[in-house]
Design an enzyme around this catalytic site. Structure first.
Site, PDB file in Angstrom:
ATOM      1  N   GLU A 126       0.848  -1.195   0.000  1.00 41.58           N
ATOM      2  CA  GLU A 126       0.000   0.000   0.000  1.00 41.58           C
ATOM      3  C   GLU A 126       0.882   1.242   0.000  1.00 41.58           C
ATOM      4  O   GLU A 126       1.890   1.311   0.689  1.00 41.58           O
ATOM      5  CB  GLU A 126      -0.879  -0.017   1.250  1.00 41.58           C
ATOM      6  CG  GLU A 126      -1.767   1.204   1.444  1.00 41.58           C
ATOM      7  CD  GLU A 126      -2.418   1.246   2.810  1.00 41.58           C
ATOM      8  OE1 GLU A 126      -3.494   1.865   2.925  1.00 41.58           O
ATOM      9  OE2 GLU A 126      -1.859   0.661   3.764  1.00 41.58           O
ATOM     10  N   LYS A 186      -9.803   0.014  -1.862  1.00 39.01           N
ATOM     11  CA  LYS A 186     -10.071  -0.294  -0.458  1.00 39.01           C
ATOM     12  C   LYS A 186     -11.525   0.001  -0.119  1.00 39.01           C
ATOM     13  O   LYS A 186     -12.027   1.107  -0.353  1.00 39.01           O
ATOM     14  CB  LYS A 186      -9.135   0.518   0.440  1.00 39.01           C
ATOM     15  CG  LYS A 186      -9.230   0.169   1.914  1.00 39.01           C
ATOM     16  CD  LYS A 186      -8.202   0.939   2.741  1.00 39.01           C
ATOM     17  CE  LYS A 186      -8.227   0.517   4.204  1.00 39.01           C
ATOM     18  NZ  LYS A 186      -7.234   1.257   5.007  1.00 39.01           N
ATOM     19  N   CYS A 232      -4.437  -3.137   4.258  1.00 38.00           N
ATOM     20  CA  CYS A 232      -4.146  -2.655   5.611  1.00 38.00           C
ATOM     21  C   CYS A 232      -5.160  -3.126   6.647  1.00 38.00           C
ATOM     22  O   CYS A 232      -5.339  -4.315   6.841  1.00 38.00           O
ATOM     23  CB  CYS A 232      -4.018  -1.133   5.591  1.00 38.00           C
ATOM     24  SG  CYS A 232      -3.060  -0.471   6.989  1.00 38.00           S
TER      25      CYS A 232
END
Length: 561
Positions: free
Chosen positions: A317, A378, A429
Site C-alpha cells: 500500500e 479499499k 491494511c
C-alpha cells in the site's frame, strides 16, 4: 452510635437507612442540606467508589493481563486468565456493579493495547479507548446478570462473542482490535478458526476462562465438599478441553490444481520510508524510488542466479506515493521496473477519486507490456485517518483534522485480481481485521490472500505486530497462504497452517522471494460465514433477557431471587 454499613447491607450508594448519626454527622447533614442536594449525591458516589476500589483495582489488573496477551508481549495464556478474573469479579453482582467493573477492565485494556494511536494524538487515543470500553461495560453488566443462571460459563462465553460482534460493526463500521481471537493466533485455540472463524476462537477462549472461574468458585465453597470437588474438577477439565480440542483439527497446507497451478513464486518488495510517524513520506517520489530500487536489487540477484525468478511481484500500500496516472515520472518508473521484472506487479497507490474531495486507495495490476490494468479499491477506509466523518462540523473545532485533506472514497467490489498465474484476494491494511472483507476475498475465488499495508505511521509501536498476528489467524481460518507486503515492515509469507515461512524486520529495505501454495477448497469457516457469530451472540443476549425475566417474575411472586 455511628457504625459502618456491613457487607450484607445494600449495594447501592450511601449508608444503610437505619444507621444512626452522631451529633457531628447531623451538623454536617444540615450544612449539606442548606447548600443543596448535589454535594450530598457526590459524597455518596465518592463513598461508593471508595468501597469498590479494591474490586476496580483487580479489574484494572485483569485488563492489563489481557493487553499483555496481545503482541508484542503475546503471552496468550493471560487471555484465559483475564476472562476468568473478570468472570469472578462480576459473579453475583448487580448489573450496575458489573457494568462499572467491565468499564474499568475495558478502559485499562484498551488504553494499554492501543497506545500506538497516541502517534495521531492523545485525545484520539483516549476517546477511542473510552468508546471501546463502553462495549465492555455493557458486557460486564450482562456477565453479572447471567452469573445467576445455571451453566453461566456458557452464557458468559456467548456474551464475549456478542460484545466483539457489536464492536466490529458500530459505530462508523466498527473497530475489531482487541478480539480474544487476535491474542490467540498461535495457541492451542487457533485451529478452531478453520471451523468457525475468529468468533469461534474467541468463544473457546472465553469459555475456557469462564470454566476456570467456575472451578475456583466451586472449590472454595465450604458446603457439599464432595459434590463441589466433582463439579470443580469437571469445570477445570472443561477449561482445558476447550483449548486442546484444537489439536484434533487438521490444517492442510499443500497447493491444489482445481483452479490453476498449485504454487507460484511470489516476490514481496519492502522499499522502506524516509522516517516513521505522521510525515513518513518525505519528498515526493522518494517512497516510490525506494521500491523501484529494492525491485532492481532483487532482479540483480535473479540474474546472478542467487534467487529464483518470480512469477509475480507484490508492492505494498502507498508504494507509489504519487498518482502514477497523473505523474508521468511515476508512471515511467513503475513501467520500467515491471519491464525489468518481466512479470506482472501489484502496485499500491493513491489515485484521484470521483471528485476533487476524494481519493482512492488502490492495488493496481501492472503488466510489463500493457501497463496498468485491473485494480482493487479499499472498501473500508479508516474513520479520522482516511476520511473525516461529519467533516463540515468537526473541521470547525478540530483543526488537526485538516491533515486529512481529502477523504478516501470506498470501493464497492471484492479484491479478486489475476496477477500472473495467481488469482489473489487483495485486502488493504486494516481490512485484514474485518471478517467479512477477508471472507469475501476467499469465497469469491482468491487462491492466496495478499495484504497490502503501510504501517509506517506506527513503525516503532505494537501496531505492526498486532496486525501481523491477525494475518496469521486469517491463514488458518481460510486455508490460504497470506502474503503481506508492507512499506517499512512487517512483510511476510505465512503458510495456510499459520506458520511463518519468511518475514522481514521493521524499518529496513528488504525483498522476499518465496514459493507459495495456491489453494481452492473452502474451510468450514468459509462455508458458514458469520452464522456462528450471530448465533452465539443471540444466545448470549437471550440468556440476559431470560435472567432479567426470571428475576422479575420471582419478585412479582415474592420468591427470593
Amino acid at each position: 452510635m455511628y457504625r459502618h454499613p456491613t457487607a450484607h447491607g445494600p449495594h447501592c450508594c450511601g449508608l444503610a437507612a437505619n444507621v444512626p448519626l452522631t451529633l457531628e454527622s447531623e451538623d454536617r447533614s444540615k450544612d449539606l442540606a442548606e447548600s443543596g442536594a448535589r454535594p450530598s449525591r457526590l459524597r455518596r458516589i465518592g463513598a461508593h467508589l471508595w468501597r469498590g476500589a479494591p474490586r476496580s483495582a483487580l479489574a484494572a489488573l485483569c485488563g492489563i493481563a489481557l493487553a499483555l496477551s496481545f503482541p508484542s508481549a503475546g503471552v496468550w495464556p493471560l487471555s484465559v486468565l483475564a476472562v476468568a478474573g473478570l468472570s469472578l469479579l462480576t459473579y453475583g453482582r448487580t448489573a450496575r456493579q458489573g457494568a462499572w467493573t467491565g468499564f474499568v477492565f475495558g478502559l485499562v485494556f484498551m488504553l494499554w493495547l492501543l497506545t500506538w494511536i497516541d502517534v495521531i494524538g492523545y485525545d484520539a487515543w483516549a476517546l477511542l479507548s473510552v468508546a471501546e470500553a463502553a462495549f465492555v461495560a455493557l458486557m460486564g453488566a450482562g456477565l453479572a446478570v447471567v452469573s445467576r443462571l445455571r451453566f453461566w460459563p456458557l452464557w458468559t462465553a456467548c456474551l464475549w462473542v456478542a460484545q466483539e460482534w457489536a464492536r466490529d460493526r458500530v459505530p462508523l463500521g466498527g473497530f475489531p482490535w482487541g478480539r480474544l481471537a487476535f491474542a490467540n493466533t498461535s495457541s492451542p485455540f487457533t485451529p478452531l478458526a478453520s471451523l468457525g472463524g475468529a468468533p469461534l476462537v474467541s468463544f473457546a477462549v472465553a469459555l475456557s476462562g469462564a470454566l476456570l472461574a467456575a472451578a475456583v468458585l466451586v472449590l472454595r465453597t465450604r458446603e457439599g465438599r464432595a459434590t463441589g470437588l466433582r463439579v470443580g474438577i469437571a469445570s477445570g477439565v472443561g477449561a482445558v478441553a476447550a483449548g486442546l480440542v484444537g489439536y484434533a483439527i487438521p490444517l492442510p497446507t499443500a497447493g491444489t490444481t482445481a483452479g490453476g497451478p498449485a504454487s507460484a513464486q511470489i516476490a514481496v518488495i519492502q522499499g522502506n520510508v524516509p522516517h516513521a510517524g505522521m510525515d513518513f513520506l518525505g519528498r515526493p517520489m522518494q517512497v516510490l524510488q525506494n521500491h523501484v530500487q529494492a525491485t532492481v536489487n532483487l532482479m540483480s540477484k535473479v540474474e546472478a542466479g542467487k534467487a529464483p525468478r518470480p512469477d509475480l511481484v507484490i508492492w505494498p500500500e502507498n508504494s507509489s506515493d504519487v498518482n502514477p496516472y497523473t505523474t508521468p515520472e511515476a508512471y515511467d518508473a513503475i513501467q520500467a521496473t515491471a519491464h525489468l521484472a518481466g512479470v506482472p506487479m501489484l502496485v499500491g497507490a493513491l489515485v484521484d477519486g470521483p471528485d476533487a474531495q476524494h481519493v482512492l486507495n488502490e492495488g493496481i495490476v501492472w503488466d510489463p507490456v500493457k501497463g496498468p490494468g485491473a485494480h482493487y479499491t479499499k472498501q473500508h477506509p479508516v474513520p479520522f485517518g482516511e476520511y473525516v466523518p461529519f467533516r463540515s462540523i468537526l473541521m470547525k473545532y478540530i483543526t488537526r483534522l485538516q491533515r486529512v485533506a481529502r477523504d478516501f472514497y470506498p470501493g464497492d467490489r471484492t479484491g479478486i485480481l489475476q496477477v500472473g498465474p495467481a488469482k489473489v484476494g487483495d485486502v488493504i491494511c486494516f481490512e485484514v481485521a474485518y471478517d467479512g472483507i477477508v471472507h469475501d476475498a476467499v469465497a469469491k475465488g482468491g487462491r492466496v490472500l495478499v495484504v497490502q499495508t503501510n504501517n509506517a505511521t506506527y513503525e516503532h509501536t505494537d501496531q505492526p505486530d498486532q496486525q501481523f498476528a491477525m494475518s496469521r489467524l486469517r491463514a488458518i481460518e481460510h486455508g490460504r497462504a497470506v502474503v503481506i507486503a508492507a512499506t517499512s515492515g512487517i512483510s511476510a509469507v505465512i503458510a495456510p497452517d499459520g506458520s511463518v515461512v519468511a518475514r522481514t524486520q521493521l524499518a529496513t529495505q528488504a525483498e522476499l522471494d518465496v514459493k507459495v501454495p495456491l489453494r481452492d477448497g473452502l474451510t468450514l469457516a468459509d462455508r458458514v460465514g458469520a452464522g456462528p457469530e450471530w448465533a452465539l451472540s443471540f444466545v448470549g443476549l437471550g440468556a440476559v433477557g431470560f435472567a432479567v425475566w426470571t428475576r422479575r417474575r420471582r419478585k412479582a411472586s415474592g420468591t427470593p431471587a
